[in-house]
Design an enzyme around this catalytic site. Structure first.
Site, PDB file in Angstrom:
ATOM      1  N   GLN A 193       0.795  -1.305  -0.021  1.00  0.00           N
ATOM      2  CA  GLN A 193       0.029  -0.041  -0.016  1.00  0.00           C
ATOM      3  C   GLN A 193       0.802   1.269  -0.045  1.00  0.00           C
ATOM      4  OE1 GLN A 193      -0.578  -2.800   1.996  1.00  0.00           O
ATOM      5  NE2 GLN A 193      -2.510  -3.398   1.475  1.00  0.00           N
TER       6      GLN A 193
ATOM      7  N   TRP B 209       5.501 -12.686  -0.937  1.00  0.00           N
ATOM      8  CA  TRP B 209       4.198 -12.111  -0.753  1.00  0.00           C
ATOM      9  C   TRP B 209       4.053 -10.805  -1.277  1.00  0.00           C
ATOM     10  CZ3 TRP B 209       3.395 -14.501   4.792  1.00  0.00           C
ATOM     11  CH2 TRP B 209       3.271 -15.714   4.681  1.00  0.00           C
TER      12      TRP B 209
ATOM     13  N   ARG C 231      -5.103   1.861  10.136  1.00  0.00           N
ATOM     14  CA  ARG C 231      -4.656   1.631  11.688  1.00  0.00           C
ATOM     15  C   ARG C 231      -3.798   0.531  11.696  1.00  0.00           C
ATOM     16  NH1 ARG C 231      -6.667  -1.934  15.520  1.00  0.00           N
ATOM     17  NH2 ARG C 231      -5.954  -1.627  17.420  1.00  0.00           N
TER      18      ARG C 231
ATOM     19  N   GLU D 219      -7.897  -0.132   6.386  1.00  0.00           N
ATOM     20  CA  GLU D 219      -7.557  -1.191   7.124  1.00  0.00           C
ATOM     21  C   GLU D 219      -7.493  -1.112   8.547  1.00  0.00           C
ATOM     22  OE1 GLU D 219      -4.935  -4.118   4.646  1.00  0.00           O
ATOM     23  OE2 GLU D 219      -3.739  -2.552   5.023  1.00  0.00           O
TER      24      GLU D 219
ATOM     25  N   GLU E 116      -8.429  -4.969   5.200  1.00  0.00           N
ATOM     26  CA  GLU E 116      -8.313  -6.306   6.193  1.00  0.00           C
ATOM     27  C   GLU E 116      -8.874  -5.461   7.510  1.00  0.00           C
ATOM     28  OE1 GLU E 116      -4.136  -6.780   7.114  1.00  0.00           O
ATOM     29  OE2 GLU E 116      -3.798  -8.172   5.128  1.00  0.00           O
TER      30      GLU E 116
ATOM     31  N   TYR F  53      -6.902  -7.092  13.229  1.00  0.00           N
ATOM     32  CA  TYR F  53      -6.194  -8.312  13.635  1.00  0.00           C
ATOM     33  C   TYR F  53      -6.307  -8.589  15.110  1.00  0.00           C
ATOM     34  CZ  TYR F  53      -3.232  -8.180   9.497  1.00  0.00           C
ATOM     35  OH  TYR F  53      -2.492  -8.142   8.297  1.00  0.00           O
TER      36      TYR F  53
END
Length: 741
Positions: free
Chosen positions: A312, A332, A582, A617, A639, A642
Site C-alpha cells: 500500500q 508475498w 490503523r 484497514e 483487512e 487483527y
C-alpha cells in the site's frame, strides 16, 4: 521514564542559577536564563554561518556529526560517523540570542543538540532532544583562524568534543573543557549542492542535472537508499528529482522516498538502468513495502524488466517503462496502484493479492490472485471475474499535480485538466491538458515551518508545496480558497498535536490535496481530515475537490489515536488512491487494541463522491461508512482489525463484528466494482464478522465482483454482503460473489 543512550535517566529540565560569573540573556521565549561566557568565546564572535542545512565535520577525525541510526527521537545519540550525504548528517544553525544558536536536525527540525541531564560536567553526552529554549541546547560557534569553529555550550561553558580524540565511527559526542585541540574543531560544509537556479526546497530535496557525473548521482541515490531501505517508521523523508535529460542510474526506492522526473512528459527524463522497489530487506516479502513513489520519468530497464514490488501507499504514476514491469520480488505482496503510465512490455503481477491499474497502457498483463481491477486502461485483460474486473473508462478524473521545469528553466506546478469517460494516459502521443502554476504562487514549506506559517500563506492566497519532512501542527490548516493546491513531496507528513484536525477545507471548488501522509497524534482527534464543513451542499461537478496519493495513519510511528480519519462532506469529491491505516505493527508500544484506538477510516456524507483505489484497514468499527447518495468506488481493499481480544469486545449491537464497507440504510444510489475484504483475527481466531459488506436492499445500490478471504483460515467472515455469499473461514478461505443484488 525515558533513558538516554548511555543509560542515565533523563531528568526534567529545571532552571538553575549559575554561581560563576555570568550574564543574563533573554531567550526567544522571554525566559531569563543565567549564561556562562567562557573565556574561549570572548576573543571573537562567529563569522557568517550557513543559512540552510550544512554538514559539520570534525577536523581531527574527518568524520561528520551524525544522528545515530538516522533516528530523531528524544535521546538519540549525536555521534561522529563517516560522511555519507544523508540527512542524518545535515544540521541547521538557528540564532537564539547573544550570538548563540540551536542546532536542528534535518530529520526533524524540532530536535536540537542537547547536553544530557542539563549537565555542566566534563564528558556529559550530547543527544537530540525536543528544543525547549534550554541553555544546554544552545551553542556559541566561535570562529578559528582557519575558518573552522568550536562550539561552546551556553549552560556549561564547555566545548563540543570528540571523546579521546577518537577517529572511529559511532563515537558519541560530549562536552569537555575547551582546550583548542582538533577534537573540538569543526568545519561547516555546504551539504548537497543542487544545480544553479534550483529554488530553495530545504534539506530533503535533491535535484539532479544531466551535467552531473553518473558517479555523483549514484552516490547520492545509494546513500539515501541505505538510510531509507528499512526505515519503516522513521522521520527521514526524501525527494530525488531528475531534470530533463538522460541518465545512467540505479534508483532503488526505499521508505518515504519520492523519485520523480521534472519534465512535462515522462519521456523528458530517461533513466538507463532502473527505478525500482525491492524487498531484499524482508527476504523477498513485499507486504511491508509502503510509503514511496516513482513518478513522471521513463526507464530503459537493465535486462529488459524493472521491478516495483510494493504494497500500500506506493504509487507508480506517469511512468514509461520501455520493457516489462514485475510487481513482486518472489515473496508475498499486497499492493498496489499504477496510473497514467505506459508499460511497453508485460506487467507481471506475480504474488500480488490485489492491484488497481487506472488510465494506463500496457503491452499485456500476466497474473492474478484475488482482486485485479482495471479502469480506463488500454491493453488490460478482458472482464473475467473471479480476479479480473475491467471497466472500460474512468467516469471523472484529473491526474495528480506535479512539479516540473519548463523550457526556460522555470520551476512550475502542472495541474492536469479534468477528464470524463477517460481511457489511456494524459501524455502518450499527446500534449497534456491542464494549467501551469508558477512557483511564486506557492509557499514552499520546509522543515521548521509552523502551522501558523502555512495558514498565513493560505490566507494570503498562496498554494502550498510541502517539502519532505515531518511537520507537527498546533493549529488546523484551513483551506478556504477555491482551487488551492497543497502538494506534498517525499511523503511529507503532517502530525496534528493536541487532538486537533490536521486539515479542514471550505465547501469550495477545485481544492487539491496530494502526496501527503497524515499521521495521528498521541491525543485523540475526533476527525483527522475534514473535506467540507458538516452539512456542505455545494455542487462541484465541474471542478471537483480531489485527494490524490493521500494517506492517513493511526499508530505505528507513535501512539496515534483518532475517532474518524477522513470525513468527506463536499459533494463530487474524487479520492484517487488513499491508504487509511490503523497500524497493525510499528515501533514498540505504538500498537494494540487499547493503544492506537480508531473507530472508522472513511466517512462519506457528500453526494456523488467517487473513489479510485480505496485501501482502508484495521479500524475497530466500520472501516468505510458511506452516507451520501450517488457514490462510486472502483477498487476497495480491506483487512479487518487483527486484534479484537474476543467476540464480546467486537460486537455491533447484537451483530458479530462490523462490516468493512457499509452503505447507509437511507442511501438509494451507490455502485462499486472490485472489492476485497480479508480477516486475520490473530489475537483470537474464534472471532467472527457477520459480513464484509452491508448495504440497503434497493435496485439503485449495486455491487460487482466481491471477494472475502480468511487469511490462513484465521477467523471467519460469515457472509460476503448482507446475508449472501461466504463463508470465508478455516475450511473455505476464499469466497467470491459476482453481483449483488
Amino acid at each position: 521514564m525515558f533513558r538516554s543512550v548511555t543509560g542515565s535517566v533523563l531528568r526534567r529540565r529545571i532552571p538553575r542559577v549559575l554561581t560563576a560569573v555570568a550574564l543574563v540573556a533573554t531567550t526567544a521565549t522571554g525566559i531569563d536564563v543565567a549564561v556562562r561566557t567562557p573565556a574561549s568565546a570572548q576573543p571573537t564572535m562567529a563569522a557568517a554561518l550557513p543559512a540552510g542545512y550544512t554538514t559539520v565535520i570534525n577536523k581531527g577525525s574527518g568524520k561528520c556529526v551524525d544522528a545515530r541510526s538516522a533516528a530523531s527521537a528524544d535521546g538519540t545519540a549525536v555521534q561522529q560517523y563517516s560522511c555519507n550525504g544523508s540527512n542524518a548528517q545535515n544540521w541547521q544553525l538557528v540564532a537564539t540570542s547573544g550570538g548563540y544558536y540551536r542546532v536542528n536536525s534535518a530529520l526533524d527540525s524540532s530536535k536540537a543538540w542537547d547536553v544530557t541531564d542539563v549537565s555542566t560536567a566534563d564528558s556529559a553526552a550530547v543527544q537530540l532532544w525536543s528544543y525547549s529554549s534550554g541553555a544546554n541546547q544552545q551553542w556559541l560557534p566561535v570562529a578559528e583562524a582557519d575558518g573552522s569553529y568550536h562550539f561552546v555550550n551556553r549552560n556549561s561553558g564547555k566545548c563540543l568534543d570528540v571523546p579521546g580524540a577518537s577517529t572511529a565511527d559511532s563515537v558519541q559526542l560530549a562536552q569537555y573543557t575547551c582546550n583548542g585541540t582538533a577534537a573540538q574543531s569543526f568545519t561547516l560544509g555546504g551539504g548537497a549542492t543542487n544545480p544553479p537556479g534550483t529554488p530553495d526546497f530545504g534539506p530533503n530535496v535533491t535535484v539532479f542535472d544531466p551535467s552531473m557525473s553518473a558517479s555523483s548521482i549514484q552516490s547520492k541515490l545509494n546513500s539515501v537508499f541505505a538510510q531509507q531501505e528499512t526505515n519503516q517508521f522513521g522521520a527521514a523523508r526524501q525527494a530525488l528529482l531528475f531534470k530533463p535529460g538522460t541518465y545512467s542510474a540505479d534508483a532503488n526506492v526505499g521508505f518515504y522516498t519520492q523519485v520523480a522526473g521534472l519534465g512535462l512528459s515522462p519521456d523528458d527524463v530517461t533513466v538507463n538502468g532502473s527505478v525500482h522497489a525491492e524487498a531484499d530487506w524482508f527476504q523477498g516479502n513485499a507486504t511491508q513495502n509502503f510509503w514511496r513513489s516513482a513518478e513522471n520519468l521513463s526507464v530503459n530497464p537493465t535486462g529488459g524488466t524493472d521491478r516495483w514490488a510494493v504494497s500500500q501507499a506506493a504509487p507508480y504514476r506517469r511512468m514509461h517503462v520501455r520493457g516489462n514491469l514485475a510487481l513482486d520480488d518472489g515473496g508475498w505482496s499486497s499492493g498496489g496502484f499504477i496510473s497514467d503510465s505506459k508499460i511497453d512490455g508485460q506487467i507481471r503481477s506475480g504474488s500480488q493479492q490485489q492491484f488497481l491499474t487506472r488510465n494506463s497502457q500496457m503491452g499485456s498483463w500476466s497474473g492474478s490472485n484475488w482482486n485485479m481491477v482495471f479502469v480506463g486502461d488500454q491493453g488490460a485483460p478482458a472482464q473475467s471475474f473471479p480476479t479480473y474486473t475491467t471497466v472500460a473508462s474512468t467516469p471523472t478524473i484529473r491526474e495528480k499535480p506535479f512539479l516540473y521545469v519548463d523550457g526556460a528553466g522555470a520551476y512550475k506546478v502542472f495541474v492536469p485538466a479534468l477528464r470524463t469517460n477517460a481511457t489511456g494516459t494524459t501524455w502518450s502521443g499527446k500534449t497534456p491538458a491542464g494549467t501551469s502554476l508558477p512557483l511564486d504562487q506557492f509557499f514552499i514549506v520546509k522543515p521548521g515551518a509552523t502551522a501558523a506559517d502555512m495558514n498565513a500563506a493560505l490566507a494570503a492566497g498562496k498554494n502550498l508545496l510541502v517539502t519532505p519532512g515531518v511537520y507537527h501542527l498546533d493549529q488546523t490548516l484551513n483551506i478556504t480558497r477555491p482551487d488551492t493546491v497543497v502538494l506534498g513531496m517525499g511523503l511529507a507528513t503532517l502530525v496534528p498535536d493536541g487532538g486537533i484536525t490536521a486539515i479542514s477545507t471550505a465547501d469550495v471548488d477545485g481544492v487539491q490535496l496530494a502526496g501527503l501522509l497524515i499521521d495521528a497524534g498521541t491525543t485523540s482527534s475526533q476527525t483527522l481530515v475534514r473535506i467540507g464543513p458538516n452539512g456542505a451542499s455545494g455542487n462541484h461537478a465541474a471542478d471537483p475537490i480531489q485527494l490524490s496519493d493521500f494517506f492517513v495513519r493511526v499508530g505505528g510511528a507513535t501512539v496515534g489515536k483518532a475517532t474518524n480519519s477522513l470525513v468527506v462532506n463536499s459533494a463530487n469529491t474524487i479520492i484517487d488512491h488513499t491508504w487509511i491505516w490503523r497500524a497493525d505493527h510499528g515501533n514498540g508500544g505504538t500498537v494494540g487494541w487499547t493503544t492506537n484506538t480508531a473507530d472508522t477510516g472513511l466517512v462519506v456524507n457528500g453526494a456523488d463522491v467517487t473513489a479510485y483505489g480505496l485501501f482502508v484497514e484495521h479500524f475497530q468499527k466500520t472501516q468505510v461508512l458511506w452516507n451520501g447518495n450517488g457514490g462510486r468506488t472502483y477498487f476497495f481493499q480491506n483487512e479487518m482489525p487483527y486484534d479484537p481480544p474476543n467476540q464480546a469486545a467486537w460486537m455491533n449491537g447484537s451483530g458479530k463484528g462490523y462490516p468493512a464497507y457499509k452503505v447507509a440504510d437511507s442511501v438509494t444510489s451507490h455502485e462499486a466494482w472490485g472489492l476485497g475484504s480479508y480477516c486475520y483475527f490473530s489475537t483470537n481466531s474464534s472471532v467472527v464478522a457477520d459480513r464484509a459488506f452491508e448495504v440497503p436492499n434497493t435496485s439503485g445500490v449495486r455491487f460487482h465482483d466481491m471477494v472475502t478471504v480468511s487469511l490462513g483460515g484465521t477467523g471467519t467472515i460469515s457472509h460476503v454482503i448482507n446475508n449472501t455469499g461466504g463463508p470465508s473461514n478455516a475450511t473455505s478461505n476464499v469466497a467470491y460473489l459476482t453481483t449483488y443484488p
